[in-house]
Design an enzyme around this catalytic site. Structure first.
Site, PDB file in Angstrom:
ATOM      1  N   ASP A 105       4.932   0.273  11.948  1.00 21.93           N
ATOM      2  CA  ASP A 105       3.629  -0.254  11.515  1.00 21.93           C
ATOM      3  C   ASP A 105       3.399  -1.688  11.976  1.00 21.93           C
ATOM      4  O   ASP A 105       2.316  -2.228  11.773  1.00 21.93           O
ATOM      5  CB  ASP A 105       3.503  -0.201   9.986  1.00 21.93           C
ATOM      6  CG  ASP A 105       3.390   1.220   9.502  1.00 21.93           C
ATOM      7  OD1 ASP A 105       3.482   1.445   8.297  1.00 21.93           O
ATOM      8  OD2 ASP A 105       3.222   2.113  10.358  1.00 21.93           O
ATOM      9  N   ARG A 131       1.841  14.322  13.079  1.00 20.96           N
ATOM     10  CA  ARG A 131       2.264  14.080  11.687  1.00 20.96           C
ATOM     11  C   ARG A 131       2.380  15.377  10.874  1.00 20.96           C
ATOM     12  O   ARG A 131       1.658  15.596   9.906  1.00 20.96           O
ATOM     13  CB  ARG A 131       1.313  13.086  11.026  1.00 20.96           C
ATOM     14  CG  ARG A 131       1.271  11.792  11.812  1.00 20.96           C
ATOM     15  CD  ARG A 131       0.415  10.750  11.177  1.00 20.96           C
ATOM     16  NE  ARG A 131       1.150  10.087  10.072  1.00 20.96           N
ATOM     17  CZ  ARG A 131       0.617   9.071   9.395  1.00 20.96           C
ATOM     18  NH1 ARG A 131      -0.588   8.650   9.677  1.00 20.96           N
ATOM     19  NH2 ARG A 131       1.293   8.503   8.419  1.00 20.96           N
ATOM     20  N   ARG A 172      -8.648   0.011   5.057  1.00 19.39           N
ATOM     21  CA  ARG A 172      -7.837   1.011   4.350  1.00 19.39           C
ATOM     22  C   ARG A 172      -6.522   0.408   3.896  1.00 19.39           C
ATOM     23  O   ARG A 172      -5.917   0.869   2.925  1.00 19.39           O
ATOM     24  CB  ARG A 172      -7.546   2.202   5.263  1.00 19.39           C
ATOM     25  CG  ARG A 172      -8.717   3.070   5.562  1.00 19.39           C
ATOM     26  CD  ARG A 172      -8.298   4.254   6.385  1.00 19.39           C
ATOM     27  NE  ARG A 172      -7.071   4.847   5.883  1.00 19.39           N
ATOM     28  CZ  ARG A 172      -6.433   5.839   6.502  1.00 19.39           C
ATOM     29  NH1 ARG A 172      -6.920   6.331   7.630  1.00 19.39           N
ATOM     30  NH2 ARG A 172      -5.335   6.342   6.008  1.00 19.39           N
ATOM     31  N   LYS A 231       0.838  -1.210   0.000  1.00 15.26           N
ATOM     32  CA  LYS A 231       0.000   0.000   0.000  1.00 15.26           C
ATOM     33  C   LYS A 231       0.869   1.256   0.000  1.00 15.26           C
ATOM     34  O   LYS A 231       0.613   2.197  -0.756  1.00 15.26           O
ATOM     35  CB  LYS A 231      -0.892   0.010   1.228  1.00 15.26           C
ATOM     36  CG  LYS A 231      -1.508   1.365   1.546  1.00 15.26           C
ATOM     37  CD  LYS A 231      -2.361   1.382   2.784  1.00 15.26           C
ATOM     38  CE  LYS A 231      -1.615   1.641   4.046  1.00 15.26           C
ATOM     39  NZ  LYS A 231      -1.398   3.058   4.404  1.00 15.26           N
ATOM     40  N   ASN A 232       1.907   1.263   0.850  1.00 13.60           N
ATOM     41  CA  ASN A 232       2.669   2.497   1.009  1.00 13.60           C
ATOM     42  C   ASN A 232       3.641   2.765  -0.128  1.00 13.60           C
ATOM     43  O   ASN A 232       4.193   3.849  -0.240  1.00 13.60           O
ATOM     44  CB  ASN A 232       3.362   2.514   2.374  1.00 13.60           C
ATOM     45  CG  ASN A 232       2.327   2.619   3.495  1.00 13.60           C
ATOM     46  OD1 ASN A 232       1.169   2.952   3.236  1.00 13.60           O
ATOM     47  ND2 ASN A 232       2.731   2.304   4.706  1.00 13.60           N
ATOM     48  N   CYS A 281      -3.482  12.398  12.715  1.00 12.66           N
ATOM     49  CA  CYS A 281      -4.373  11.245  12.735  1.00 12.66           C
ATOM     50  C   CYS A 281      -4.181  10.576  14.097  1.00 12.66           C
ATOM     51  O   CYS A 281      -3.548  11.119  14.970  1.00 12.66           O
ATOM     52  CB  CYS A 281      -4.106  10.349  11.545  1.00 12.66           C
ATOM     53  SG  CYS A 281      -2.925   9.103  11.850  1.00 12.66           S
TER      54      CYS A 281
HETATM   55  C1  EPZ Z   1       4.518   6.629   6.299  1.00 13.83           C
HETATM   56  O1  EPZ Z   1       3.892   7.714   6.958  1.00 13.83           O
HETATM   57  C2  EPZ Z   1       3.495   5.524   6.270  1.00 13.83           C
HETATM   58  N1  EPZ Z   1       2.320   5.970   5.532  1.00 13.83           N
HETATM   59  C3  EPZ Z   1       3.109   5.135   7.695  1.00 13.83           C
HETATM   60  O2  EPZ Z   1       2.265   4.001   7.590  1.00 13.83           O
HETATM   61  C4  EPZ Z   1       4.365   4.722   8.448  1.00 13.83           C
HETATM   62  O3  EPZ Z   1       4.008   4.477   9.790  1.00 13.83           O
HETATM   63  C5  EPZ Z   1       5.408   5.830   8.386  1.00 13.83           C
HETATM   64  O4  EPZ Z   1       5.670   6.175   7.011  1.00 13.83           O
HETATM   65  C6  EPZ Z   1       6.722   5.417   9.021  1.00 13.83           C
HETATM   66  O5  EPZ Z   1       7.213   4.290   8.378  1.00 13.83           O
HETATM   67  C7  EPZ Z   1       2.383   5.953   4.187  1.00 13.83           C
HETATM   68  O6  EPZ Z   1       3.379   5.592   3.600  1.00 13.83           O
HETATM   69  C8  EPZ Z   1       1.132   6.388   3.474  1.00 13.83           C
HETATM   70  P1  EPZ Z   1       7.047   9.714   8.249  1.00 13.83           P
HETATM   71  P2  EPZ Z   1       4.599   9.173   6.934  1.00 13.83           P
HETATM   72  O7  EPZ Z   1       7.008  10.987   7.488  1.00 13.83           O
HETATM   73  O8  EPZ Z   1       5.316   9.339   5.659  1.00 13.83           O
HETATM   74  C9  EPZ Z   1       7.806  13.014  11.563  1.00 13.83           C
HETATM   75  C10 EPZ Z   1       0.341   2.759   7.811  1.00 13.83           C
HETATM   76  O9  EPZ Z   1      -0.033   2.150   8.809  1.00 13.83           O
HETATM   77  N2  EPZ Z   1       7.700  13.983  10.470  1.00 13.83           N
HETATM   78  O10 EPZ Z   1       8.108   8.711   7.947  1.00 13.83           O
HETATM   79  O11 EPZ Z   1       3.586  10.187   7.328  1.00 13.83           O
HETATM   80  C11 EPZ Z   1       6.486  12.307  11.843  1.00 13.83           C
HETATM   81  O12 EPZ Z   1       5.698  13.094  12.729  1.00 13.83           O
HETATM   82  C12 EPZ Z   1       0.889   4.157   7.965  1.00 13.83           C
HETATM   83  O13 EPZ Z   1       0.370   2.295   6.644  1.00 13.83           O
HETATM   84  C13 EPZ Z   1       7.989  15.322  10.738  1.00 13.83           C
HETATM   85  O14 EPZ Z   1       8.305  15.697  11.867  1.00 13.83           O
HETATM   86  O15 EPZ Z   1       5.634   8.999   8.120  1.00 13.83           O
HETATM   87  C14 EPZ Z   1       6.940  11.019  12.473  1.00 13.83           C
HETATM   88  O16 EPZ Z   1       7.209  11.240  13.849  1.00 13.83           O
HETATM   89  C15 EPZ Z   1       0.710   4.676   9.380  1.00 13.83           C
HETATM   90  N3  EPZ Z   1       7.901  16.228   9.717  1.00 13.83           N
HETATM   91  C16 EPZ Z   1       8.256  10.715  11.756  1.00 13.83           C
HETATM   92  O17 EPZ Z   1       8.662  11.945  11.148  1.00 13.83           O
HETATM   93  C17 EPZ Z   1       7.565  15.850   8.440  1.00 13.83           C
HETATM   94  O18 EPZ Z   1       7.517  16.723   7.539  1.00 13.83           O
HETATM   95  C18 EPZ Z   1       8.128   9.670  10.653  1.00 13.83           C
HETATM   96  O19 EPZ Z   1       7.059  10.074   9.816  1.00 13.83           O
HETATM   97  C19 EPZ Z   1       7.279  14.488   8.196  1.00 13.83           C
HETATM   98  C20 EPZ Z   1       7.368  13.573   9.222  1.00 13.83           C
END
Ligand code: EPZ
Length: 433
Positions: free
Chosen positions: A306, A122, A398, A22-23, A117
């Site tokens: 995840d 996020r 989802r 999915k991701n 969320c």
């Molecule tokens: C992706 O989310 C995945 N979603 C998430 O999967 C997954 O948990 C996550 O990566 C980590 O592997 C999709 O790919 C659609 P991040 P993403 O940006 O990209 C912080 C699922 O269950 N951050 O890697 O939103 C953030 O708050 C979902 O399939 C910032 O601070 O995650 C977090 O603490 C849930 N500023 C950390 O980085 C930013 O601009 C990692 O978030 C972006 C992120």
């Protein structure tokens, strides 16, 4: 909203085939609109997040032709608008990849700001930082719309303050058609990052280093059409591995890339599972009570966040005390209160959960707080004594295709029912008793 009714106690035995990631699919579909020729995407998971993004892509005027349940042909040559409506973003955050792809292709994009969320705030500051480094002006307009525009996008050296999957993918998308070379440092290394980069390269991009923490993107003029098959879903595979272990079953999980599952396999072996790895499948066998361990979620190749709810649920049934540390998101233990209703003994302190394993769970009426926690609560119901009714299963749909069909084919006793449909509940209880 539907519910699952689950009768616990059956070990999962047999074979299950894992779908597309999915991701990876979300980044790839957003990237597909960057070509003005047909792009054929195969091994697409039929999950709500993907289907909403396809609606958003059709909504801006691209041709979206669903060839079959797992194949779609997209042609971005007919796009009429670069405005992605909030109705799509509020359903799935992944729509925000259209920021990177539309900015990259048209040098402008308006996409509604994704909300937080259930697992944390996020923010998207790293996405914004990347787009601005490429020369875009990024503002938040009236009504929470992100407006990104640029006269031209020029390659730059971007250092991510946080390892972010989303920011890495979004910046890669925008940089792929920029002038010059972009270096993304401290980039995320997940398998789905590599898959998006490989897909973009199949359309004519020039991206090297995906899968490491330094990605080099050499901008090209334009993309051509392509045919691409999405990698198997690491998290769906991991979820079935944990479900097999929790139910003391014996499951062959097919269509996987074992290397992507290393962190999960290592933890399951540590607590007493037998794991056999083959070219594109793994077999998980657990025929005794498992033992405790400690887990800390980390960016890939560390233990995936995840998989944290699923692993914590397994440890809540294992012998001894385990400590699970969630280092990626600030609020990813909401499911613990639901597990406690089933008899789990878990104490959450900040981003750590101290888990005292119990012999077993009792079935209960519980509710899924988010996607992966929902899957974890299904696993709890599969093990619990008696019946469990799980609410809010739309979260699960989802990210998991045909979740209950795949589990019942492995011997699970469960059914999707309308909310509190007493007749259905009575019928199910009669059937399985
Ligand atoms: C992706 O989310 C995945 N979603 C998430 O999967 C997954 O948990 C996550 O990566 C980590 O592997 C999709 O790919 C659609 P991040 P993403 O940006 O990209 C912080 C699922 O269950 N951050 O890697 O939103 C953030 O708050 C979902 O399939 C910032 O601070 O995650 C977090 O603490 C849930 N500023 C950390 O980085 C930013 O601009 C990692 O978030 C972006 C992120």
């Amino acid at each position: 909203m539907d519910q699952y009714i689950i009768k616990g106690g059956n070990p999962l035995v047999g074979e299950v085939v894992i779908g597309g990631a999915k991701n990876a699919a979300l980044g790839i579909l957003a990237g597909a609109v960057m070509a003005d020729d047909p792009v054929l995407i195969e091994n697409l998971p039929d999950v709500d997040d993907v289907n909403v993004l396809l609606d958003a892509i059709a909504g801006i005027g691209a041709i979206v032709d669903r060839v079959d349940r797992h194949t779609v042909r997209i042609n971005g040559g007919t796009i009429k608008s670069v405005y992605v409506d909030y109705e799509y973003i509020k359903k799935i955050r992944g729509s925000y990849y259209l920021l990177g792809s539309l900015l990259g292709k048209y040098k402008e994009a308006q996409v509604a700001l994704p909300g937080g969320c259930n697992i944390g705030s996020r923010p998207i500051d790293q996405h914004k930082k990347g787009f601005e480094a490429l020369g875009a002006k990024v503002t938040i307009e009236q009504g929470g719309i992100i407006n990104a525009t640029a006269k031209a996008l020029k390659g730059n050296h971007i250092y991510l303050d946080v390892v972010s999957v989303g920011a890495t993918i979004n910046i890669m998308l925008a940089a792929a058609l920029a002038e010059g070379t972009t270096i993304i440092e401290n980039s995320a290394k997940e398998p789905h990052i590599v898959d998006v980069a490989n897909f973009l390269n199949s359309m004519g991009a020039n991206i090297k280093g995906a899968g490491t923490d330094v990605i080099r993107v050499k901008g090209v003029e334009k993309f051509h059409g392509s045919t691409y098959s999405i990698i198997p879903d690491q998290i769906e595979a991991g979820t079935f591995m944990v479900a097999a272990a929790a139910t003391r079953g014996d499951v062959l999980i097919k269509n996987v890339i074992p290397k992507h599952l290393d962190a999960i396999s290592a933890k399951l072996v540590e607590i007493g599972c037998d794991i056999e790895e083959y070219d594109d499948s793994v077999r998980v066998v657990a025929n005794k009570r498992l033992s405790h361990t400690n887990v800390k979620t980390l960016p890939y190749p560390g233990f995936p966040t995840d998989m944290q709810p699923q692993m914590s649920t397994l440890l809540a049934l294992s012998n001894g005390t385990s400590v699970v540390t969630e280092s990626i998101f600030e609020n990813r233990f909401k499911y613990v209160a639901e597990l406690a209703r089933m008899g789990a003994d878990i104490k959450v302190e900040g981003n750590m959960a101290v888990i005292n394993g119990v012999e077993g769970f009792m079935g209960a009426a519980i509710s899924a707080p988010d996607l992966r926690a929902g899957a974890a609560l299904v696993i709890a119901g599969l093990v619990a004594e008696g019946f469990t009714i799980l609410d809010q299963i739309a979260y699960i749909e989802r990210g998991y295709e045909a979740f209950e069909e795949k589990l019942t084919a492995l011997g699970a006793s469960m059914k999707k029912i309308d909310v509190n449909d007493e007749r259905e509940i009575k019928k199910f209880k009669l059937q399985v008793s």
